[in-house]
Enzyme design. Structure first.
Site, PDB file in Angstrom:
ATOM      1  N   GLU A 153      35.176  15.667  53.415  1.00 56.13           N
ATOM      2  CA  GLU A 153      33.729  15.453  53.289  1.00 56.13           C
ATOM      3  C   GLU A 153      33.390  14.095  52.705  1.00 56.13           C
ATOM      4  O   GLU A 153      32.445  13.443  53.148  1.00 56.13           O
ATOM      5  CB  GLU A 153      33.089  16.581  52.472  1.00 56.13           C
ATOM      6  N   HIS A 186      30.012  30.280  47.985  1.00 59.01           N
ATOM      7  CA  HIS A 186      29.480  30.200  49.353  1.00 59.01           C
ATOM      8  C   HIS A 186      28.070  30.772  49.462  1.00 59.01           C
ATOM      9  O   HIS A 186      27.647  31.152  50.544  1.00 59.01           O
ATOM     10  CB  HIS A 186      30.372  30.977  50.336  1.00 59.01           C
TER      11      HIS A 186
END
Lengths: 345, 336
Positions: free
Chosen positions: A66, A135
């Protein structure tokens, strides 16, 4: 521009991928990077069908790197391209936040306006399906806290399309956050109000314009994202109890439409902020401060009430998660509490 | 060093336990998630049923777990990732409590707060997490602690080949080599990062080659074989215990199932998983044990019956345990 012009309905995921596709057709500088965005079509279906249409040069599959591809977006944007970078879950920003808050957000400012960064970062947010603490977060307040980032958090397909096109055309960094539980995925329960009529043509929705999605007179519920859909269901229940709730969908946090919030609260005299982010130091505090800073012009009938995740990580176990994340019934309960609150002495 | 008969049998039994546990989970996980009991129009509901949320299973990847963990003691640390059950079982994590955690029950390892990706069993020094690559530096921390305390304990970071493209991986390797930490970085190369094949994500064919950049040994185990992993890990663990520093091992392994349960796997050739299953490492090790006279039909049946009973008990424990009180959500944000 109105959603009455068509009877076609789309899920929010379909509306988002359609918007991205239309802008990629219109502007060759637009390209998309992310994990599983190619053949898979995005884990939350934000890029379904786009690889076939635009090929791997413009729908770029990335490694799980990322920092690498976010930094690439920063550099490409500085060169005049218009990258869209997807971080699968907002929770994963932890591994690449430096590129966002120290560079993407600040380089326009630090260059004295000499550089612009027309990048969009898309990401999935929210809980409600037992995906636990790493998450399930929303975290939009963290992005909104950092100067230099526009923050878009749609609640339905119609808004998502118009806001996404606006985001891609904006010359500034935009964080576009879609709640998984309103995307209309075939593998996750969702709030059906988020699937609505979406015109086939291109249109934009300007940032900083909140939507009074339901009119009411007794209290104002200021909210966004999936919580809009929950608030609308709560407003139905409240109506049965004789309580008239006005629901304000903020649509964007940066810029923030303070005027619409104030106008609604001036009308109702009661404010409930319904938020799926953490309670403290975030959206609900920010919205409350709008009222606090304008008490001289408001006739409040009750103190402001904030409903949010009570400063705990999102727990896995179903009863714990249901407790931690505000639900339709907790919005109803909070609204009733607000109606029963004593007027100021 | 060749594994002893005892180690061979342990690896065989443990691989069966892992496989049987996960095959049971495939079924339990699906309970309540399919039409018609779910929202109309959905094919599947990830948040429904007794075990909700994501579920990443490791069928096919058992050799990595047993081949490494066969060398470990309770004092050695293991940090797993989002696909953790095989490592947890091989490290001796309490099966009943682990299962209860996945059911979200108060008797679970984390009282239902963590779920399947976030298992913590301090009794055997096991932990795992859902952020790709995050475990590598944490294993360095466990190794540093062992070194500072003068112990010969080692730490293992297990993660997938996709994680080797994270910054955290590279920073951890450099740090471990610089500080000569007793740590093993074990890459499970199952060829897929969700839907992305390794060839599309990774600039080197073998992650073991990356060890050279950090001046540590890099070993590639090319067969999905428990004994091959055992041999490679044995030398690396011994080296770490001797204070000679870290090792990077990449094992070629196979993912029989989707990235998560419910993964449509449209990106994957349809015949790939069935083909991979023909090289199942469990019967392969069984055949070896038989050829050495360490296993026969009767003892095999006995092993399997014992494991089946243990697994059934674990699921029963998970299923029948109570949920935590909702207000428990407010507890444990801080340790005291």
């Amino acid at each position: 521009m109105t959603n009455e012009s068509t009877s076609r309905t789309l899920t929010m995921a379909q509306a988002i991928s359609e918007a991205i596709g239309m802008e990629m057709e219109r502007d060759s500088r637009v390209f998309y990077m992310g994990e599983d965005v190619g053949k898979y079509g995005g884990i939350f279906s934000a890029t379904t069908g786009l690889l076939d249409k635009f090929g791997p040069e413009r729908i770029m599959e990335t490694p799980i790197s990322e920092t690498g591809f976010l930094g690439t977006a920063v550099g490409a944007a500085a060169e005049g391209l218009r990258p869209i970078a997807e971080i699968m879950f907002v929770d994963f920003f932890g591994v690449c936040f430096d590129q966002i808050y120290n560079h993407l957000a600040k380089n326009t400012y630090m260059s004295g306006g000499a550089l612009k960064f027309p990048a969009v970062i898309t990401t999935g947010i929210g809980g409600g399906y037992n995906d636990a603490a790493q998450h399930s977060q929303c975290l939009y307040s963290i992005f909104a806290h950092v100067p230099g980032l526009k923050v878009v958090v749609p609640s339905n397909a119609y808004d998502a399309k118009g806001l996404m096109i606006e985001a891609i055309r904006d010359d500034n960094p935009v964080i576009f956050m879609y709640h998984k539980g309103i995307m209309g995925l075939s593998w996750m329960s969702y709030f059906e109000g988020s699937t609505n009529a979406v015109p086939e043509e291109s249109y934009t929705i300007p940032f900083g314009k909140a939507n009074v999605i339901r009119q009411g007179t007794d209290l104002t519920i200021v909210t966004l994202s999936q919580m809009v859909q929950k608030s609308l269901l709560a407003a139905d229940k409240l109506a049965e109890l004789g309580i008239s709730a006005e629901v304000v969908d903020l649509r964007t946090l940066v810029p923030l439409d303070k005027a619409t919030v104030l106008k609604s609260v001036a009308k109702t005299g009661r404010l409930l902020v319904a938020d799926e982010d953490y309670l403290s130091f975030g959206l609900s505090g920010e919205i409350s401060s709008i009222v606090a800073e304008n008490l001289d012009t408001l006739q409040m009938k009750a103190p402001v009430l904030r409903l949010a995740v009570p400063d705990v990580p999102i727990p896995f176990s179903r009863p714990l998660e249901q407790f931690a994340i505000p639900q339709v019934d907790s919005i109803v309960d909070s609204a009733r509490q607000l109606m029963n609150a004593k007027a100021f002495k | 060093m060749e594994p002893s008969s005892e180690k061979l049998l342990w690896m065989y039994k443990t691989m069966i336990e892992i496989r049987e546990y996960e095959e049971a989970m495939v079924k339990v996980y699906l309970e309540g998630k399919l039409p018609p009991k779910i929202q109309k129009g959905l094919a599947f509901d990830i948040g429904a049923g007794p075990v909700p949320g994501e579920m990443h299973l490791a069928a096919g990847q058992e050799p990595v777990a047993v081949g490494v963990c066969a060398h470990l003691h309770a004092e050695d640390s293991v940090v797993g990732a989002h696909r953790p059950h095989h490592f947890a079982i091989a490290k001796g994590v309490r099966l009943n409590e682990m299962t209860a955690e996945m059911f979200g029950k108060v008797t679970g390892l984390g009282r239902g707060k963590g779920g399947h990706m976030h298992l913590f069993d301090p009794k055997v020094k096991f932990s795992c997490g859902g952020i790709v690559g995050a475990g590598a530096p944490q294993a360095c921390g466990a190794a540093l602690a062992a070194k500072k305390m003068g112990k010969d304990w080692v730490a293992i970071a297990f993660f997938g080949e996709g994680a080797a493209n994270q910054g955290a991986f590279h920073e951890a390797l450099n740090l471990a080599s610089l500080w000569k930490l007793p740590v093993l970085f074990v890459v499970e190369d199952n060829s897929w990062g969700i839907s992305v094949p390794k060839s599309m994500s990774t600039s080197v064919a073998s992650n073991a080659d990356r060890a050279a950049a950090y001046a540590m040994p890099g070993i590639r185990v090319d067969r999905n074989d428990a004994v091959d992993v055992y041999m490679a890990a044995g030398e690396a663990v011994a080296r770490a215990r001797r204070g000679e520093g870290p090792t990077l091992i990449e094992v070629k392994t196979d993912r029989y199932l989707g990235h998560f349960q419910g993964d449509p796997e449209a990106y994957r050739p349809k015949d790939e998983a069935p083909t991979l299953r023909k090289d199942d490492p469990i019967p392969a090790l069984g055949a070896m044990l038989r050829s050495r006279g360490l296993l026969n039909d009767e003892t095999d049946a006995g092993i399997r019956a014992e494991i089946a009973a243990r697994i059934e008990a674990a699921y029963e424990f998970g299923r029948s345990s109570p949920y935590p009180e909702a207000s428990e959500a407010l507890q444990h944000v801080f340790s005291s």
